[in-house]
Design an enzyme around this catalytic site. Structure first.
Site, PDB file in Angstrom:
ATOM      1  N   LEU A  60      11.046   1.698   7.114  1.00  0.00           N
ATOM      2  CA  LEU A  60      10.488   2.145   5.841  1.00  0.00           C
ATOM      3  C   LEU A  60      11.174   3.466   5.503  1.00  0.00           C
ATOM      4  CD1 LEU A  60       8.144   1.616   3.748  1.00  0.00           C
ATOM      5  CD2 LEU A  60       7.015   3.497   4.907  1.00  0.00           C
ATOM      6  N   LYS A 114       6.465  -1.740   2.050  1.00  0.00           N
ATOM      7  CA  LYS A 114       5.234  -1.204   2.642  1.00  0.00           C
ATOM      8  C   LYS A 114       4.104  -2.210   2.421  1.00  0.00           C
ATOM      9  CE  LYS A 114       3.230   3.403   3.276  1.00  0.00           C
ATOM     10  NZ  LYS A 114       3.325   3.421   4.728  1.00  0.00           N
ATOM     11  N   HIS A 136      -1.821 -21.017   0.947  1.00  0.00           N
ATOM     12  CA  HIS A 136      -0.794 -20.021   1.287  1.00  0.00           C
ATOM     13  C   HIS A 136       0.073 -19.616   0.091  1.00  0.00           C
ATOM     14  CE1 HIS A 136      -1.949 -20.980   5.354  1.00  0.00           C
ATOM     15  NE2 HIS A 136      -1.099 -20.097   5.849  1.00  0.00           N
ATOM     16  N   TYR A 139       0.826  -1.206   0.000  1.00  0.00           N
ATOM     17  CA  TYR A 139       0.000   0.000   0.000  1.00  0.00           C
ATOM     18  C   TYR A 139       0.859   1.254   0.000  1.00  0.00           C
ATOM     19  CZ  TYR A 139       0.817   1.100   4.981  1.00  0.00           C
ATOM     20  OH  TYR A 139       1.383   1.450   6.169  1.00  0.00           O
ATOM     21  N   GLU A 162      12.314   3.045  14.042  1.00  0.00           N
ATOM     22  CA  GLU A 162      11.396   4.093  13.574  1.00  0.00           C
ATOM     23  C   GLU A 162      10.206   4.099  14.519  1.00  0.00           C
ATOM     24  OE1 GLU A 162       9.761   3.219   9.682  1.00  0.00           O
ATOM     25  OE2 GLU A 162       9.847   1.068  10.049  1.00  0.00           O
ATOM     26  N   ARG A 166       8.004   3.928  -4.936  1.00  0.00           N
ATOM     27  CA  ARG A 166       8.117   3.024  -3.780  1.00  0.00           C
ATOM     28  C   ARG A 166       7.109   1.882  -3.896  1.00  0.00           C
ATOM     29  NH1 ARG A 166       7.687   5.527   2.146  1.00  0.00           N
ATOM     30  NH2 ARG A 166       5.497   5.650   1.564  1.00  0.00           N
ATOM     31  N   ARG A 224      -8.241 -20.259  -0.973  1.00  0.00           N
ATOM     32  CA  ARG A 224      -7.251 -19.995   0.076  1.00  0.00           C
ATOM     33  C   ARG A 224      -6.217 -21.118   0.235  1.00  0.00           C
ATOM     34  NH1 ARG A 224      -5.851 -20.869   5.274  1.00  0.00           N
ATOM     35  NH2 ARG A 224      -4.953 -19.096   6.384  1.00  0.00           N
TER      36      ARG A 224
HETATM   37  N1  PDD Z   1       2.802   5.325   7.262  1.00  0.00           N
HETATM   38  N2  PDD Z   1       7.460   4.197   8.866  1.00  0.00           N
HETATM   39  C1  PDD Z   1       6.314   3.488   8.916  1.00  0.00           C
HETATM   40  C2  PDD Z   1       6.304   2.182   9.616  1.00  0.00           C
HETATM   41  C3  PDD Z   1       5.151   4.008   8.299  1.00  0.00           C
HETATM   42  O1  PDD Z   1       4.015   3.290   8.329  1.00  0.00           O
HETATM   43  C4  PDD Z   1       5.212   5.272   7.667  1.00  0.00           C
HETATM   44  C5  PDD Z   1       4.026   5.888   6.999  1.00  0.00           C
HETATM   45  C6  PDD Z   1       6.425   5.974   7.663  1.00  0.00           C
HETATM   46  C7  PDD Z   1       6.569   7.307   6.986  1.00  0.00           C
HETATM   47  O2  PDD Z   1       6.508   7.173   5.581  1.00  0.00           O
HETATM   48  P1  PDD Z   1       6.007   8.368   4.655  1.00  0.00           P
HETATM   49  O3  PDD Z   1       6.785   9.600   5.007  1.00  0.00           O
HETATM   50  O4  PDD Z   1       6.313   7.892   3.292  1.00  0.00           O
HETATM   51  O5  PDD Z   1       4.544   8.525   4.919  1.00  0.00           O
HETATM   52  C8  PDD Z   1       7.537   5.399   8.250  1.00  0.00           C
HETATM   53  C9  PDD Z   1       1.596   5.750   6.604  1.00  0.00           C
HETATM   54  C10 PDD Z   1       1.354   7.211   6.693  1.00  0.00           C
HETATM   55  C11 PDD Z   1       0.442   4.904   7.101  1.00  0.00           C
HETATM   56  O6  PDD Z   1       0.659   3.706   7.241  1.00  0.00           O
HETATM   57  O7  PDD Z   1      -0.658   5.432   7.314  1.00  0.00           O
END
Ligand code: PDD
Length: 283
Positions: free
Chosen positions: A201, A145, A100, A31, A177, A50, A98
């Site tokens: 991320l 992501k 895996h 996503y 993070e 990305r 379903r």
């Molecule tokens: N999340 N790290 C994680 C684990 C994240 O889920 C996100 C963003 C970021 C920051 O990434 P960016 O600057 O590209 O938004 C870092 C989004 C906003 C979400 O899951 O809603």
């Protein structure tokens, strides 16, 4: 907000996803959350790049021309008249019985994108916010992501239960993070943030902030730092889409620096706002 992008078409929001969609059953998908300011996308190309990378890393075929997808997302923002908010976009490995392992090659991925109203956190940006620490129990490919967000959900819930804006992850002794944002500390006038490897991320906002620091002549060290470094830092801040740049003034009830947003963080908040203004002005 009643229209969504479903695969190739913009349709009413009532479109249902099958119970055997692999995103629903396995979290088997990827996503993006893309910021929209006064109707303008913030760094759309970077988000789509990305997305493409995430697809490649989980071996999901990416059946979209970037330019075409871009045009459809722009149309979605227009038809839904979104001014301040985000586009949420996800692609799953599609609908299949379903099992895996991957479904047969003729299974079509499902793409859904919709608009969501979301205001910038002005109050937190101006006055700072609290964070809590929590163990990073995620897998070792946090650079992708993916839809698998249960550890992030549990972490964010812990933050909410402690009136905090974020839960900051530590793995061993290292700060990685936060549950939905990247973390930075400031020490002796220099900024430190975890390197963009498999433990975090590589946020689009993070990348923008690194570029802004360059412009401002602030030295950035993409290096690991410890929990103790965070707690004794002069300043701490987090960055993410639409959250933008939020100063962290308390971590687990302990004040950071003076207990108020620091000077360097404030400069970065201002520079980020200016870059958004620039985007809006030039549109
Ligand atoms: N999340 N790290 C994680 C684990 C994240 O889920 C996100 C963003 C970021 C920051 O990434 P960016 O600057 O590209 O938004 C870092 C989004 C906003 C979400 O899951 O809603």
């Amino acid at each position: 907000m009643d229209k969504i992008l479903f695969n190739d078409s913009i349709v009413q929001r009532d479109k249902l996803i099958d119970i055997e969609d692999r995103g629903y059953q396995f979290g088997d998908g990827i996503y993006e959350v893309i910021g929209v300011y006064d109707g303008n996308f913030f760094m759309l190309d970077e988000h789509l790049e990305r997305l493409e990378r995430s697809a490649k890393e989980i071996r999901l075929s990416f059946p979209y021309q970037k330019q075409q997808l871009k045009e459809r997302l722009e149309k979605l923002v227009t038809v839904n008249q979104l001014k301040e908010g985000v586009i949420y976009l996800q692609i799953t490995r599609g609908e299949a019985e379903r099992w895996h392992h991957f479904p047969s090659d003729d299974t079509k991925p499902n793409l859904v994108a919709y608009t969501k109203l979301e205001e910038t956190l002005m109050e937190e940006e101006n006055n700072g916010a609290a964070a809590v620490l929590t163990e990073d129990i995620r897998w070792l490919r946090c650079d992708i992501k993916t839809l698998n967000l249960l550890p992030n959900v549990l972490a964010k819930q812990k933050a909410v239960e402690h009136d905090a804006v974020e839960a900051i992850f530590y793995r061993g002794d290292i700060i990685t993070e936060a549950s939905a944002s990247n973390v930075f500390i400031v020490k002796n006038g220099e900024v430190y943030t975890h390197p963009a490897n498999n433990y975090i991320l590589n946020g689009i906002t993070r990348r923008k902030v690194l570029a802004l620091c360059m412009d401002l002549g602030i030295k950035v060290n993409e290096e690991t730092y410890s929990v103790q470094d965070l707690l004794t830092a002069d300043e701490v801040f987090v960055t993410a889409t639409k959250l933008d740049v939020v100063p962290i003034i308390r971590v687990d009830q302990q004040s950071i620096g003076t207990g108020y947003p620091g000077k360097i963080t404030q400069k970065i908040v201002e520079a980020f706002r200016a870059s958004v203004q620039e985007l809006v002005r030039s549109s």
